[in-house]
Scaffold this active site. Sequence first.
Site, PDB file in Angstrom:
ATOM      1  N   HIS A   1       0.803  -1.215   0.000  1.00  0.00           N
ATOM      2  CA  HIS A   1       0.000   0.000   0.000  1.00  0.00           C
ATOM      3  C   HIS A   1       0.841   1.271   0.000  1.00  0.00           C
ATOM      4  CE1 HIS A   1      -3.209  -2.825   1.177  1.00  0.00           C
ATOM      5  NE2 HIS A   1      -4.024  -1.913   0.696  1.00  0.00           N
ATOM      6  N   GLY A   2       2.095   1.175   0.357  1.00  0.00           N
ATOM      7  CA  GLY A   2       2.922   2.366   0.330  1.00  0.00           C
ATOM      8  C   GLY A   2       4.300   2.119   0.907  1.00  0.00           C
TER       9      GLY A   2
END
Length: 471
Positions: free
Chosen positions: A318-319
């Site tokens: 996600h990041g």
Amino acid sequence: MVFSSLTFLCIFLPVVIGLHTMIRNGRARNIILLIASLLFYAWGEPVWIVAMLFATAVNYVCARVIDGAKTAGGRRLALAVGILISLAALLYFKYSAFVVNNVCALIGIAYRMPAPKLPIGISFYTFQIITYTVDVYRKDAPLQKNPFRLLLYVSLFPQLIAGPIVRYSDVASALRSRTVSKTDLGEGFFRFSLGLGKKVLLANLCGEILETLPLGEDISFLSGWLAVILYVLQLCFDFSGYSEMAIGLGRMMGFRFLENFDAPFISKSISEFWRRWHISLGSFFREYVYIPLGGNRVGKVRWIFNMAVVWGLTGIWHGANWNFLLWGLYFGLLIVLERTVFERVQKKTPAVLQHIATLFLVLVGFVLFQNESFAAIGRQYRAMFAPWTVPLSDAYSVYALKSNPVLLAAAVIGSLPIRKCMIRRFKKRRDAGKSNAFRPYLKAVAALIVTGLSLMFLVGQSFNPFLYFRF
């Protein structure tokens, strides 16, 4: 271009759906859809289309080599090349600055690498093209000899930017030929309108309220809890709305995409929550990471290691930041504890308490997702769990609650599986021999009302982000 933009809704979508419906020739339909998909992706960042074309070309060649290789070693080598080259681009754009900056900080070098501009949707289309090559290697999917059909699969605009992650075997037949009936158009438009309403009427408004809350040094007990509740609702309606729009668009063009959300807030365990939230991502990690590692067919220590790998990857997907890694490991740890320490206790606990405990743990975990700095995470946790150290409330949070009761009620109702309940009710009527003749008209009216309201809000809204674009 985004689904909730006036350009897409008023120009792009009517033209593409109109042409695709009027033209019955399968090859012509694919050409129209491929051109539209490439235009859709190139609308904001035309230069990054090269990365997607390159990844598709590499995996097209590797899959052809896998299919024609005479030895197992040759097949494995082609598979490795396809996966590594695809992941190399993702790792560079998304994680290179994170790795370099952390290594420099660790060894005391005063250098910070600026993060490369992230191509939109690279995480989704990279995983999607990898599933194709792996499935060809496993003989779970047919080889696609036509490079333009493979490119259409990768670039298909309904699910290109934020999923759901679609396996090639699920759409292979539709890429060859497909029919679109009036029912498909009606059902597709209905699903699209529901997703648009979730995005514009719920996610955007939750996000606007969230922007007004004090979350700095002046954070209060009320704003701490209200912020994470609004953020989780915004994230859910943002992404589930996008997924629903993608499913509806696909249906209008003859594709049947699998569901990606299934009312996650009614869950009674963390395991169930993740079976209902972002279903396609969970399926990807289960099929292509967890099971190859041995899944649960191993000893307890190795199983815990497998869970740590899967949930660590889920978080960092996600990041490129430590908060996402911690977020993933937090939920992985909860699932391990559910299946070992608390399994018997959970079975004896009343359903309502299981539900409350699950929602509580989900909210606590998403504070890690919401804040990228440890300082902000610590501030919010302190406000939530040590209310004697902060004000109990603040004027902004109180005003947000008092002035938005309809929105909050609509968000709660929207999080429930109402559509599923209605489908079951219509089936019972049909099985009992009762008429459902009014159903298409009811759905058409509902779709038109939601679409009309969404367009009215979009005309006056300046706040219209898609949160999952940055993931």
